[in-house]
Scaffold this active site. Structure first.
Site, PDB file in Angstrom:
ATOM      1  N   LEU A 124       1.288  -1.511   0.472  1.00 55.26           N
ATOM      2  CA  LEU A 124      -0.100  -0.026  -0.316  1.00 55.26           C
ATOM      3  C   LEU A 124       1.035   1.139  -0.436  1.00 55.26           C
ATOM      4  O   LEU A 124       1.902   1.489   0.563  1.00 55.26           O
ATOM      5  CB  LEU A 124      -0.739   0.172   1.768  1.00 55.26           C
ATOM      6  CG  LEU A 124      -1.648  -0.839   1.726  1.00 55.26           C
ATOM      7  CD1 LEU A 124      -2.283  -0.935   2.803  1.00 55.26           C
ATOM      8  CD2 LEU A 124      -3.060  -0.700   0.195  1.00 55.26           C
ATOM      9  N   ASP A 125       1.013   2.402  -0.952  1.00 53.10           N
ATOM     10  CA  ASP A 125       1.525   3.362  -1.511  1.00 53.10           C
ATOM     11  C   ASP A 125       0.847   4.162  -0.559  1.00 53.10           C
ATOM     12  O   ASP A 125      -0.364   4.224   0.320  1.00 53.10           O
ATOM     13  CB  ASP A 125       1.790   3.830  -2.306  1.00 53.10           C
ATOM     14  CG  ASP A 125       0.814   4.302  -3.805  1.00 53.10           C
ATOM     15  OD1 ASP A 125      -0.854   4.002  -2.585  1.00 53.10           O
ATOM     16  OD2 ASP A 125       0.265   4.005  -4.385  1.00 53.10           O
ATOM     17  N   SER A 126       1.744   5.718  -0.339  1.00 52.76           N
ATOM     18  CA  SER A 126       0.432   6.790   0.361  1.00 52.76           C
ATOM     19  C   SER A 126      -0.264   7.392   0.271  1.00 52.76           C
ATOM     20  O   SER A 126      -1.565   7.578   0.982  1.00 52.76           O
ATOM     21  CB  SER A 126       1.835   8.281  -0.107  1.00 52.76           C
ATOM     22  OG  SER A 126       1.808   8.665  -1.026  1.00 52.76           O
TER      23      SER A 126
END
Lengths: 73, 319
Positions: A32-34
């Site tokens: 999961l990225d930002s």
């Protein structure tokens, strides 16, 4: 329990119902990225009808759980 | 009495850069950009000046409105900045058009077009026999760091314009601002006086806290649309087309979900242009006007958010 609800939201978000999640799971490990993180945090906030500061470092599921527990205490 | 939109125009620079083109010099990929933003390509000013595209959009709008430049009473140019700090872009547009009216730039970042409409509304309150050109233009390609894959891929260049005349189309409009330099800023070069060299002179490129802007943007669309619909005396469901600032597909999806509105109520053009800042809403407005999507009585909501942090929203009933 906050963790259980957070895990449920996370599994729905990723559409992976058997996803292994613990307090120590990092968003990075969960791929999961930002942008995913902020979307998830907003969903979690809505589920608990509260809001948390994202200024600090949120790296693990435990970080979010702790912040939610503080916010609703 | 307020205004009616009697003509629209737009212009995009000729050069198109796809995500694959950007992947030639940035560590990124088409799939990465599309999945996070919905953006597939953007137009970049290569052969054109900012004035060139602003002028093209203005001329198109005046032709569409069937009025001559000499008939204009005011030119408002929402922009982060033109080719020069001074003269203002609005003054150069006025010169090139051959108009003679007062002209000024207005900086409300991506909310600029709605801010421009609100200023125009106030002019109509003073004198309803006016013709006003609102020409929103930005060339974000000149303001982002092309070595920063996190921000450069998000933006594009463009211009969109509307000609306003006395009328009753504007049903409600509102603006907000909450000063915040951290979320989104573009530092300006500070000159070369020898003493200033001792101070930090940041690179003049866009800096953005993506997650903070995302949260701000989703919340802004939701609260602004609710309150502007209420002010107009209608339900959100009564709006035929919502034209949001085209920053990022996921922001719009996040807002639609929270508002419990179907995505097909939102007009989406982020795929082909990226975020064109102040120009994004009037670019869409012009397309839908020209392809005759709007009929008399069509209800349109515009909702914008951007650096400042600023937001603006309005409800317009097409005449």
């Amino acid at each position: 329990m906050v963790l259980e609800k957070v895990v449920e939201i996370l599994r729905n978000y990723k559409d992976e119902q058997d996803l292994e999640v613990t307090m120590d799971s990092t968003f990075e490990e969960l791929e999961l990225d930002s942008l995913d993180t902020v979307e998830l945090v907003m969903e979690i906030e809505e589920a608990f009808d509260t809001s948390i500061e994202m200024d600090g470092e949120i790296k693990t599921i435990g970080d979010v759980v702790t912040l939610i527990e503080k916010a609703i205490a | 009495m307020s205004f009616t939109i009697i003509g629209t125009g737009s212009a995009l620079p000729k050069t198109i850069q796809t995500n694959e083109d950007l992947a030639q010099f940035l560590d990124t990929s088409h799939n990465w950009i599309v999945s996070r933003t919905g953006i597939e390509a953007r137009h970049i000013c290569v052969d054109e000046s900012i004035l060139d595209i602003a002028l093209e959009a203005s001329v198109n709008a005046l032709e569409n409105a069937q009025i001559k430049p000499a008939e204009l009473d005011l030119i408002i140019c929402p922009t982060l900045g033109g080719d020069t700090v001074t003269p203002s872009l609005a003054c150069l547009i006025q010169e090139q058009l051959g108009a003679t009216c007062p002209s000024f730039d207005l900086n409300a970042a991506c909310s600029g077009f709605v801010y421009g409409l609100d200023v125009a509304d106030a002019y109509f309150a003073r004198n309803d026999d006016l013709k006003i050109l609102v020409i929103a233009v930005d060339a974000m390609s000149k303001l982002v760091d092309w070595q920063d894959r996190g921000t450069a891929v998000l933006f594009g260049d463009g211009a969109g314009a509307a000609v306003l005349a006395s009328g009753k189309s504007l049903k409600a409009i509102q603006l907000t601002a909450v000063g915040n330099q951290h979320a989104l800023s573009i530092p300006w070069p500070k000159g070369n006086h020898p003493l200033t060299k001792l101070q930090t002179n940041p690179a003049p490129y866009l800096l953005m806290d993506g997650p903070e802007v995302y949260r701000f943007a989703v919340a802004a669309i939701c609260s602004d649309l609710r309150s502007v619909a209420k002010a107009a005396g209608i339900e959100l469901a009564d709006i035929d087309y919502i034209i949001p600032h085209q920053a990022n597909l996921r922001i719009i999806e996040g807002a639609a979900k929270r508002l419990k509105l179907p995505m097909d109520k939102f007009v989406l053009r982020v795929n082909g242009c990226g975020n064109t800042s102040a120009a994004s809403i009037p670019l869409v407005l012009d397309e839908l006007n020209r392809n005759k999507t709007f009929k008399p009585g069509t209800r349109i909501a515009l909702t914008a958010f951007g650096g400042g942090l600023t937001t603006g929203a309005c409800v317009i009933e097409w005449a």
